[in-house]
Scaffold this motif. Structure first.
Motif, PDB file in Angstrom:
ATOM      1  N   ASP A   8      36.827  39.600  50.862  1.00 56.31           N
ATOM      2  CA  ASP A   8      37.980  38.807  51.353  1.00 56.31           C
ATOM      3  C   ASP A   8      37.545  38.238  52.690  1.00 56.31           C
ATOM      4  O   ASP A   8      38.112  37.078  53.176  1.00 56.31           O
ATOM      5  N   ARG A  23      40.384  31.211  47.881  1.00 61.77           N
ATOM      6  CA  ARG A  23      39.641  32.303  48.344  1.00 61.77           C
ATOM      7  C   ARG A  23      38.934  32.867  47.078  1.00 61.77           C
ATOM      8  O   ARG A  23      39.443  33.062  46.036  1.00 61.77           O
ATOM      9  N   ARG A  24      37.393  33.148  47.147  1.00 67.16           N
ATOM     10  CA  ARG A  24      36.801  33.633  46.027  1.00 67.16           C
ATOM     11  C   ARG A  24      36.752  35.130  46.098  1.00 67.16           C
ATOM     12  O   ARG A  24      36.135  35.797  46.855  1.00 67.16           O
ATOM     13  N   GLN A  25      37.819  35.858  45.589  1.00 63.56           N
ATOM     14  CA  GLN A  25      37.993  37.252  45.797  1.00 63.56           C
ATOM     15  C   GLN A  25      37.023  38.075  44.889  1.00 63.56           C
ATOM     16  O   GLN A  25      36.642  37.815  43.890  1.00 63.56           O
ATOM     17  N   SER A  29      39.700  35.661  41.075  1.00 62.05           N
ATOM     18  CA  SER A  29      41.105  35.488  41.185  1.00 62.05           C
ATOM     19  C   SER A  29      41.487  34.473  40.077  1.00 62.05           C
ATOM     20  O   SER A  29      40.685  33.728  39.824  1.00 62.05           O
ATOM     21  N   GLN A  31      43.066  31.593  40.508  1.00 62.52           N
ATOM     22  CA  GLN A  31      42.841  30.266  41.089  1.00 62.52           C
ATOM     23  C   GLN A  31      41.201  30.158  41.076  1.00 62.52           C
ATOM     24  O   GLN A  31      40.673  29.105  40.733  1.00 62.52           O
ATOM     25  N   VAL A  63      42.937  36.900  32.308  1.00 62.92           N
ATOM     26  CA  VAL A  63      43.927  36.200  33.152  1.00 62.92           C
ATOM     27  C   VAL A  63      45.037  36.310  32.083  1.00 62.92           C
ATOM     28  O   VAL A  63      45.065  35.618  31.076  1.00 62.92           O
ATOM     29  N   ALA A  67      50.019  34.636  34.957  1.00 63.06           N
ATOM     30  CA  ALA A  67      49.052  34.312  36.251  1.00 63.06           C
ATOM     31  C   ALA A  67      48.289  33.023  35.864  1.00 63.06           C
ATOM     32  O   ALA A  67      47.954  32.467  37.045  1.00 63.06           O
ATOM     33  N   ALA A  71      48.577  30.113  38.606  1.00 64.31           N
ATOM     34  CA  ALA A  71      47.401  29.673  39.380  1.00 64.31           C
ATOM     35  C   ALA A  71      47.304  28.009  39.391  1.00 64.31           C
ATOM     36  O   ALA A  71      46.930  27.249  40.398  1.00 64.31           O
TER      37      ALA A  71
END
Length: 333
Positions: A8, A23-25, A29, A31, A63, A67, A71
């Motif tokens: 994060d 953000r590349r979680q 994620s 998104q 997913v 969700a 996204a």
């Protein structure tokens, strides 16, 4: 140390005016997966895809439908994708600024292993001081430094083996209100004192374990790819996941020449495995995407095609404005 578990912090939102890439979680994620999916197959042409098809493809990666729809909505608000209403269906595609940013990012992902070997022996150092009350500013500054490939050698002193200090300074200027100094230098060995190597700023052992885990995870799939035994659904899911996972090494690896890294450093091997998976699954994944799109629209098949690692290395040029149905007024192109 730059610990590869702090994803994060290492992989923040990437702001490319006027869009904000997600953000590349850790774990991927919704998104982030949606962006990777669209970039992998529509980057060249920025083709429109039915919203229902994007949702269906995302659910195959675990997913939920809700969700996935959330996204898509959030990506539209970020300016990453634009929408077009056609009858009772909504279509989406990458906006031009997002496509350009993703093309640049994709090139950096596949080129970083080769660029590491051209290091000239000098370090870029960034020293900064943030006011005591600037906790949020300090976190944002550190996140951006991580993304640019820097690591903290000491409190307030971050290092990177890469050049282009002016690029780093430009990226940080809009974040920090405190004092900052950026310079290039070579290390000088010191006798009789605790001499800390700049490489110590990275948790090399932990990063090496991530390379090992990546290779162990994906190597068993290679024989099945070679024999054509991977189905379209599995190919799409695996191709998206391997890109989502491999791209993190750009921020984690100190990107120094192999001769300076520990014996058995798996950077090159991991890249070979990544390229074999990513390129080898392109055909069945594309056929599956086209078949899924056809389930949700009677329109002609969209002009989409997967790019290879070699394509990304050379640089993919996103389409500026395909000749198809326009987006409604007020929607980003």
């Amino acid at each position: 140390m730059a610990r590869p578990f702090d994803l994060d912090e290492i992989l923040p939102d990437v702001i490319v005016d006027p869009v904000r890439l997600p953000r590349r979680q850790a774990g991927g994620s919704p998104q982030g997966l949606a962006v990777t999916l669209l970039a992998d197959y529509t980057l060249r042409t920025r083709a429109w895809l039915p919203s229902a098809a994007i949702v269906a493809l995302l659910t195959e990666s675990g997913v939920t439908g809700g969700a996935a729809r959330t996204a898509i909505s959030r990506l539209a608000r970020r300016g990453v994708i634009g929408s077009s209403r056609r009858g009772r269906s909504t279509f989406y595609r990458l906006t031009e600024p997002a496509a350009v940013a993703l093309a640049v990012g994709g090139r950096s992902v596949v080129r970083f292993a080769a660029q590491a070997e051209s290091w000239d022996g000098t370090w870029t150092l960034i020293a900064f001081s943030v006011p005591t009350e600037g906790d949020a500013e300090r976190r944002a500054l550190r996140a951006q430094l991580r993304w640019l490939g820097y690591a903290p050698l000491y409190d307030g002193l971050w290092v990177s083996p890469h050049g282009q200090p002016e690029r780093a300074a430009a990226a940080l200027t809009g974040i920090s209100r405190g004092a900052m100094t950026v310079f290039r230098a070579r290390g000088v060995p010191l006798a009789g004192v605790a001499d800390r190597d700049p490489l110590d700023a990275w948790d090399v052992a932990a990063i090496g374990e991530h390379y090992r885990s990546f290779v162990d995870q994906w190597t068993p799939l290679l024989p099945r790819i070679g024999s054509g035994a991977v189905s379209g659904t599995e190919a799409l899911r695996a191709r998206t996941e391997v890109m989502e996972t491999y791209r993190r090494f750009v921020a984690l690896d100190p990107r120094l020449p192999m001769r300076l890294m520990p014996a058995g450093w798996l950077r090159e091997h991991a890249r070979e495995v990544f390229a074999t998976v990513y390129d080898g699954l392109a055909g069945p994944a594309l056929r599956h995407v086209l078949a899924t799109v056809a389930r949700f629209t009677a329109e002609p098949a969209p002009d989409i095609s997967p790019h290879t690692v070699a394509d990304l290395f050379a640089g993919v040029s996103p389409g500026a404005c395909p000749a198809d149905a326009p987006a409604p007024a007020g929607q980003p192109r």
